[in-house]
Design a protein around this motif. Structure first.
Motif, PDB file in Angstrom:
ATOM      1  N   VAL A 164       0.847  -1.189   0.000  1.00 14.04           N
ATOM      2  CA  VAL A 164       0.000   0.000   0.000  1.00 14.04           C
ATOM      3  C   VAL A 164       0.889   1.249   0.000  1.00 14.04           C
ATOM      4  N   PRO A 165       0.653   2.200  -0.921  1.00 15.69           N
ATOM      5  CA  PRO A 165       1.450   3.437  -0.942  1.00 15.69           C
ATOM      6  C   PRO A 165       0.993   4.399   0.146  1.00 15.69           C
ATOM      7  N   VAL A 166       1.953   5.073   0.769  1.00 17.09           N
ATOM      8  CA  VAL A 166       1.631   6.037   1.823  1.00 17.09           C
ATOM      9  C   VAL A 166       2.563   7.233   1.723  1.00 17.09           C
ATOM     10  N   SER A 167       2.117   8.362   2.247  1.00 15.51           N
ATOM     11  CA  SER A 167       3.008   9.477   2.548  1.00 15.51           C
ATOM     12  C   SER A 167       2.824   9.791   4.026  1.00 15.51           C
ATOM     13  N   VAL A 168       3.918  10.116   4.700  1.00 20.50           N
ATOM     14  CA  VAL A 168       3.919  10.204   6.153  1.00 20.50           C
ATOM     15  C   VAL A 168       4.699  11.414   6.610  1.00 20.50           C
ATOM     16  N   SER A 169       4.194  12.048   7.654  1.00 17.97           N
ATOM     17  CA  SER A 169       4.930  13.106   8.332  1.00 17.97           C
ATOM     18  C   SER A 169       4.867  12.833   9.824  1.00 17.97           C
ATOM     19  N   LEU A 170       6.012  12.473  10.409  1.00 15.08           N
ATOM     20  CA  LEU A 170       6.095  12.269  11.848  1.00 15.08           C
ATOM     21  C   LEU A 170       6.412  13.601  12.515  1.00 15.08           C
ATOM     22  N   LYS A 171       6.039  13.725  13.746  1.00 16.07           N
ATOM     23  CA  LYS A 171       6.240  14.970  14.480  1.00 16.07           C
ATOM     24  C   LYS A 171       7.707  15.379  14.448  1.00 16.07           C
ATOM     25  N   GLY A 172       7.962  16.579  13.924  1.00 13.63           N
ATOM     26  CA  GLY A 172       9.326  17.086  13.859  1.00 13.63           C
ATOM     27  C   GLY A 172      10.114  16.627  12.650  1.00 13.63           C
ATOM     28  N   GLY A 173       9.494  15.843  11.746  1.00 12.09           N
ATOM     29  CA  GLY A 173      10.219  15.328  10.597  1.00 12.09           C
ATOM     30  C   GLY A 173       9.628  15.791   9.285  1.00 12.09           C
ATOM     31  N   ALA A 174      10.435  15.688   8.226  1.00  9.23           N
ATOM     32  CA  ALA A 174       9.979  16.067   6.896  1.00  9.23           C
ATOM     33  C   ALA A 174       9.083  14.977   6.323  1.00  9.23           C
ATOM     34  N   PRO A 175       8.118  15.317   5.481  1.00 11.60           N
ATOM     35  CA  PRO A 175       7.234  14.298   4.904  1.00 11.60           C
ATOM     36  C   PRO A 175       7.969  13.424   3.901  1.00 11.60           C
ATOM     37  N   VAL A 176       7.679  12.137   3.923  1.00 12.58           N
ATOM     38  CA  VAL A 176       8.288  11.171   3.014  1.00 12.58           C
ATOM     39  C   VAL A 176       7.198  10.273   2.429  1.00 12.58           C
ATOM     40  N   GLN A 177       7.544   9.593   1.351  1.00 14.98           N
ATOM     41  CA  GLN A 177       6.633   8.643   0.710  1.00 14.98           C
ATOM     42  C   GLN A 177       7.281   7.275   0.636  1.00 14.98           C
ATOM     43  N   GLY A 178       6.466   6.233   0.695  1.00 17.02           N
ATOM     44  CA  GLY A 178       6.966   4.869   0.616  1.00 17.02           C
ATOM     45  C   GLY A 178       5.816   3.885   0.602  1.00 17.02           C
ATOM     46  N   TRP A 179       6.095   2.670   1.029  1.00 13.84           N
ATOM     47  CA  TRP A 179       5.100   1.600   0.955  1.00 13.84           C
ATOM     48  C   TRP A 179       5.047   0.822   2.260  1.00 13.84           C
ATOM     49  N   VAL A 180       3.872   0.272   2.543  1.00 16.93           N
ATOM     50  CA  VAL A 180       3.657  -0.592   3.709  1.00 16.93           C
ATOM     51  C   VAL A 180       3.043  -1.891   3.215  1.00 16.93           C
ATOM     52  N   ARG A 181       3.618  -3.009   3.595  1.00 23.94           N
ATOM     53  CA  ARG A 181       3.094  -4.335   3.219  1.00 23.94           C
ATOM     54  C   ARG A 181       2.021  -4.741   4.226  1.00 23.94           C
ATOM     55  N   VAL A 182       0.865  -5.157   3.719  1.00 25.86           N
ATOM     56  CA  VAL A 182      -0.271  -5.454   4.592  1.00 25.86           C
ATOM     57  C   VAL A 182      -0.853  -6.821   4.269  1.00 25.86           C
ATOM     58  N   THR A 183      -1.404  -7.470   5.289  1.00 22.64           N
ATOM     59  CA  THR A 183      -2.103  -8.751   5.146  1.00 22.64           C
ATOM     60  C   THR A 183      -3.246  -8.794   6.139  1.00 22.64           C
ATOM     61  N   LYS A 184      -4.432  -9.086   5.671  1.00 25.42           N
ATOM     62  CA  LYS A 184      -5.557  -9.260   6.588  1.00 25.42           C
ATOM     63  C   LYS A 184      -5.453 -10.640   7.217  1.00 25.42           C
ATOM     64  N   THR A 185      -5.388 -10.679   8.543  1.00 20.53           N
ATOM     65  CA  THR A 185      -5.180 -11.936   9.263  1.00 20.53           C
ATOM     66  C   THR A 185      -6.391 -12.387  10.066  1.00 20.53           C
ATOM     67  N   GLY A 186      -7.431 -11.576  10.101  1.00 26.85           N
ATOM     68  CA  GLY A 186      -8.638 -11.922  10.849  1.00 26.85           C
ATOM     69  C   GLY A 186      -9.735 -10.929  10.537  1.00 26.85           C
ATOM     70  N   PRO A 187     -10.910 -11.103  11.138  1.00 30.20           N
ATOM     71  CA  PRO A 187     -12.025 -10.188  10.860  1.00 30.20           C
ATOM     72  C   PRO A 187     -11.676  -8.725  11.113  1.00 30.20           C
TER      73      PRO A 187
END
Length: 399
Positions: free
Chosen positions: A147-170
């Motif tokens: 899944v593509p994301v862009s993120v800004s953590l407190k005090g940090g510059a915004p970056v873009q990248g990916w997160v691997r996801v798997t549904k494991t339950g309801p």
């Protein structure tokens, strides 16, 4: 009286009393653009090599709170994605996953996937909406996908990248950040994505998780830890849970728990006499109740509700056409963004020249002969693997 704060030229010169030019430091934006172009050059060479391309974390086009520059947002994420070889790719969340599939501006000519911003006081996160992600997962049999994301953590510059996801339950998801060095930042991003996907009210999901690192630690603790055998006449197995600082020791058919440091556990694990070291370092410490799961056989602290870990699934072969289209788009984008920039192939700088000519007055230095061949000097890393490693140093952003 003048209140102008501009500096004046000193008196005594022909232009004395006139305003002087203000000297500015080189703007940070210029350096950021240079680093970004260098990153694009590195990615360009990786794509041209037609081999495995690891995921990367790159400079974001804008803050996650902004809805502007949608096309560039997707383009940068295509560049930052992971691409396998021989058709072995994890599916990517496509840029055209909508129910109606009306005409739009996605690569396929359809309408773009709807994106949402989720956040709290510590993180701002933009990604395809939780509804779109869940729908893509359900429509394809709940595979592991990126899944593509862009993120800004407190005090940090915004970056873009990916997160691997798997549904494991309801209402449970496994999430892992890609293209970074891990650590606290990566854990916060992974936990934020999981919290959104698992929540019934996604718009307030992160507001209910004030401490993402604590939530991640609790999630990992619930998975438990495997026990490993040791060479002892009376201790069968040992294990250590870093999340709760708990050591478990199986002696016969009983499992004992102690609150000790990891250093003490390592001492028992690595010694030739684990029983003796256990008696000296562990036995006298605080006892704590532990449980072992009958399914996965991992142990957890009795204070933790156990959940058997499932992890990510293997590559499913779903969406290969989209991944190949994304790879072509990524190479084109990286090429256009890095015109005139050469990728750094030789990561290790060449050593400075040294004058090795002997001085006529120099005395020979006696060396001890060991009988072993002289160690080989490490050679500079080159090629696609070196480029991938070099990528970590040319962007300031990281998960």
């Amino acid at each position: 009286m003048s209140i102008d704060s501009k500096p004046r030229q000193p008196k005594g010169i022909p232009v004395g009393g006139q305003f002087a030019a203000i000297a500015h430091a080189e703007p940070g934006a210029v350096l950021a653009v240079a680093r970004h172009r260098q990153t694009m050059a590195v990615r360009r060479e990786l794509f041209r090599a037609h081999g495995f391309v690891p995921a990367a974390t790159i400079q974001a086009v804008n803050a996650p709170t902004s809805t502007d520059d949608r096309e560039e947002w997707w383009n940068r994420n295509f560049v930052a994605a992971e691409y396998g070889t021989n058709g072995k790719n994890y599916p990517q969340m496509p840029d055209d996953n909508t129910p109606s599939m009306h005409t739009g501006q996605a690569m396929s000519g359809k309408r773009r996937t709807h994106r949402m911003n989720y956040g709290n006081k510590d993180i701002q996160l933009r990604m395809p909406s939780a509804t779109a992600i869940r729908r893509f997962s359900g429509d394809n049999g709940n595979p592991t996908f990126d899944v593509p994301v862009s993120v800004s953590l407190k005090g940090g510059a915004p970056v873009q990248g990916w997160v691997r996801v798997t549904k494991t339950g309801p209402h449970s998801w496994e999430t892992t950040t890609l293209g970074g060095n891990g650590g606290p930042a990566g854990e916060q991003v992974a936990e934020a994505v999981a919290a959104v996907l698992e929540s019934r009210r996604v718009t307030t999901a992160l507001a209910k998780v004030p401490d993402l690192l604590k939530a991640r630690k609790e999630r990992e603790a619930a998975k438990g830890v495997e026990l490993s055998p040791v060479s002892s006449s009376w201790i069968n197995e040992i294990g250590y849970d870093e999340n709760t600082n708990t050591m478990a020791t199986r002696i016969g058919d009983k499992l004992y728990g102690h609150k000790v440091s990891k250093q003490f556990f390592e001492a028992v694990k690595n010694t030739e006499r684990p029983g003796s070291v256990y008696n000296k370092l562990v036995r006298a410490h605080q006892r704590t109740a532990v449980n072992q799961c009958g399914k996965c056989f991992r142990f957890t602290s009795a204070l933790v509700a156990h959940t058997c870990p499932t992890g990510h699934k293997a590559e499913s072969g779903i969406g290969l056409a989209h991944v190949e289209l994304a790879r072509k788009r990524a190479e084109a984008v990286a090429t256009s963004r890095s015109q005139g920039v050469s990728a750094v192939v030789n990561v290790v700088p060449a050593p400075a020249p040294v004058n090795t000519a002997p001085n006529r007055n120099a005395q020979p230095i006696l060396t001890k002969k060991t009988g072993f061949p002289a160690p080989r000097k490490p050679q500079p890393a080159t090629g696609p693997a070196a480029l991938a490693e070099h990528l970590k140093s040319v962007e300031s952003g990281d998960f």
